[in-house]
Design a protein around this motif. Sequence first.
Motif, PDB file in Angstrom:
ATOM      1  N   ASP A 255       0.796  -1.152  -0.025  1.00 52.23           N
ATOM      2  CA  ASP A 255       0.130  -0.034   0.200  1.00 52.23           C
ATOM      3  C   ASP A 255       0.841   1.074   0.076  1.00 52.23           C
ATOM      4  O   ASP A 255       2.128   1.269   0.639  1.00 52.23           O
ATOM      5  CB  ASP A 255      -0.962  -0.092   1.177  1.00 52.23           C
ATOM      6  N   LYS A 256       0.475   2.251  -0.528  1.00 51.22           N
ATOM      7  CA  LYS A 256       1.128   3.471  -0.764  1.00 51.22           C
ATOM      8  C   LYS A 256       1.639   4.128   0.546  1.00 51.22           C
ATOM      9  O   LYS A 256       2.666   4.967   0.738  1.00 51.22           O
ATOM     10  CB  LYS A 256       0.616   4.585  -1.476  1.00 51.22           C
ATOM     11  N   ASP A 257       0.944   3.968   1.549  1.00 52.56           N
ATOM     12  CA  ASP A 257       0.667   4.511   2.826  1.00 52.56           C
ATOM     13  C   ASP A 257       1.974   3.884   3.758  1.00 52.56           C
ATOM     14  O   ASP A 257       2.491   4.110   4.712  1.00 52.56           O
ATOM     15  CB  ASP A 257      -0.405   4.705   3.786  1.00 52.56           C
ATOM     16  N   GLN A 280       0.307   5.188  -8.366  1.00 48.87           N
ATOM     17  CA  GLN A 280      -0.607   6.168  -7.679  1.00 48.87           C
ATOM     18  C   GLN A 280      -1.192   5.730  -6.548  1.00 48.87           C
ATOM     19  O   GLN A 280      -1.188   6.340  -5.661  1.00 48.87           O
ATOM     20  CB  GLN A 280      -1.793   6.427  -8.728  1.00 48.87           C
ATOM     21  N   ARG A 281      -1.387   4.304  -6.444  1.00 43.03           N
ATOM     22  CA  ARG A 281      -1.956   3.878  -4.987  1.00 43.03           C
ATOM     23  C   ARG A 281      -1.209   2.849  -4.313  1.00 43.03           C
ATOM     24  O   ARG A 281      -1.396   2.350  -3.311  1.00 43.03           O
ATOM     25  CB  ARG A 281      -3.345   3.106  -5.452  1.00 43.03           C
ATOM     26  N   TYR A 282       0.136   2.457  -4.803  1.00 45.97           N
ATOM     27  CA  TYR A 282       1.011   1.384  -4.242  1.00 45.97           C
ATOM     28  C   TYR A 282       2.117   1.455  -4.713  1.00 45.97           C
ATOM     29  O   TYR A 282       2.742   2.293  -5.431  1.00 45.97           O
ATOM     30  CB  TYR A 282       0.209   0.057  -4.528  1.00 45.97           C
ATOM     31  N   ASP A 432      -7.098  12.824  -8.626  1.00 47.98           N
ATOM     32  CA  ASP A 432      -6.663  11.382  -8.457  1.00 47.98           C
ATOM     33  C   ASP A 432      -7.303  10.603  -9.759  1.00 47.98           C
ATOM     34  O   ASP A 432      -6.799   9.945 -10.582  1.00 47.98           O
ATOM     35  CB  ASP A 432      -6.711  10.632  -7.428  1.00 47.98           C
ATOM     36  N   HIS A 436      -5.854   9.030 -13.064  1.00 48.41           N
ATOM     37  CA  HIS A 436      -5.775   7.537 -13.456  1.00 48.41           C
ATOM     38  C   HIS A 436      -6.179   7.462 -14.870  1.00 48.41           C
ATOM     39  O   HIS A 436      -5.612   6.518 -15.484  1.00 48.41           O
ATOM     40  CB  HIS A 436      -6.755   7.064 -12.240  1.00 48.41           C
ATOM     41  N   ALA A 467     -11.429   2.167  -7.254  1.00 48.90           N
ATOM     42  CA  ALA A 467     -10.410   3.302  -7.878  1.00 48.90           C
ATOM     43  C   ALA A 467     -10.624   3.079  -9.386  1.00 48.90           C
ATOM     44  O   ALA A 467      -9.999   3.934 -10.063  1.00 48.90           O
ATOM     45  CB  ALA A 467      -9.243   2.355  -7.561  1.00 48.90           C
ATOM     46  N   GLU A 498      -3.466  -5.784  -7.323  1.00 52.71           N
ATOM     47  CA  GLU A 498      -3.637  -4.578  -6.657  1.00 52.71           C
ATOM     48  C   GLU A 498      -4.285  -4.857  -5.354  1.00 52.71           C
ATOM     49  O   GLU A 498      -4.774  -3.915  -4.349  1.00 52.71           O
ATOM     50  CB  GLU A 498      -4.283  -3.574  -7.244  1.00 52.71           C
TER      51      GLU A 498
END
Length: 565
Positions: A255-257, A280-282, A432, A436, A467, A498
Amino acid sequence: MSDDEGLDVLVVGGGVTGAGIALDAATRGLRTGIVEMQDWAQGTSSRSSKLVHGGLRYLYNLDFALVHEALRERGLLLARTAPHLVKAQPFLWPLKMPVIERSYSAVGVGLYDVMARAGAKGHPVPPQRHYTKAGALAVFPDIKPEQLTGAIRYFDARVDDARLVLGLVRTAVGYGAYAASRTQVVDFTRNERGRVTGALVRDLETGAEHTIRASRIINATGVWTEQSEQLALDGDASDGSLKVLASKGIHLIFDKDRIKGDTGLFLRTEKSVLFIIPWQRYWIVGTTDTAWHQARQHPVATTADIDYVLEHANEVLASNLTRDDIIGTYAGLRPLLQPTAKDGGDGDTKSTKVSREHTVAEVAPGLSVIAGGKLTTYRAMAEDAVDFALGPQMAAGLPSVTAQTPLVGAAGLEAASRLFANQAREFGWDEDRVEHLLGRYGTEVSVLLELIADHPEWAEPIPSAPAYLKVEAAFAVLHEGALHLEDILNHRIRLSYETRDRGVSALADLSAIVAPLLGWDEQEVRREQDSYRAVAAAEDAAEEEQTDAAAESIRLQAPDLVPLV
């Protein structure tokens, strides 16, 4: 195409190399066809590190020609042919020795920059930048302070590899090429003089067989090169046949965080390199480089592979990544040319020492083969393959134009991006979402809007995969040739890596959108969903095994929805 007409060029293999060859041939005005036995990009070309890069590490092997070619191709993709799919990506290279390593690394990266600008075609990426230890930690806080004395930032680029292949095939079709997925070559036809004149293919969806006549056939089957060569050789060796070593690379998704950093990371290991790449997300973290000796259709990550990547990432990252943090994995095979005995090979060459350069050879009259290379240089490889198949005189009269040919979705991107930013507000789509959609479809966002005009409900997010929009699943079927749920989940809406459940939770939502488009009844929907669930479970179970052989045995317990011959 009528039954009595043949092709000028038939391409066998629907990965990035084969798709590039089909586009090159079609844009020369040649009557072109391409067949792929699985879905487009289902092999190596959907399982890469998703980088378009010059190969900075190759400079340290003094492989200047390969780096120069790759950087030239990177520049073309960024500036002209696929700017919607290929994006400049900064990487941080941590340094451990304050003077010596910084000095020789600065020279290497500086040469990389110079070569990149020479091939930038009007779209140079920023030059290297040097950081102190404190500066590097400000850019990438998750690096362990003891793992660096400073860092150098340089640029490469990232790409959704499967979408690049789809774009190549669709662009080729737009220039008149014929394309068929799930179509396997089962034999080659020959005339009385032994020249290959066509291919016998089987439609794996229906079982029907057809003969495709072609003046020239180009085999671009990657890790399947030797198997496809044998169809023409009848088991006899040929001086022109190519030997390919399959090298497995695996990647982990986080995960991106979970990792704190504003750039990618480039790290050297004792066996290969490790990239930590932000999307973008990971994050994508990989890769390994180990010889693969199993069947080549279903490479899988083992628990040993996963431990290797985690160990090397955690040597540098303070994040302390664990198995519980992994949201997805994937494994792929690189087709590396195997040196023959006359080239000094010993038959047991380690994959990391095999050249990434490509070779084109004539296996039999009328049939040429290309192998080796890398994703970044697919266009140059395609040009070489078509030139070789045509011969010097004909190639000179019909030169390649792919360096000037934008892929579908690329032409007019800047203007389309500005217009779409305004249109997106009508649907309440945030920045976002706009990023995307533009990064996946480019100027074809206008086609998405046309579909939404006829089906307003398709403007909504997919409930189980917010997403993505519902229209993206419809587009995958209506415009991108998806025939099955696995095609969508693996290569178009890539929930297979993902999400923690490999996209299983989205099966019902996706089926509701695509079943009417594909004419499925309830029984077919159930068959599609059950097959995907079985594959996802088998891949999860395979990751608990230590060896490739054991992992593959587990994976093969889930049968293919569309079996090969």
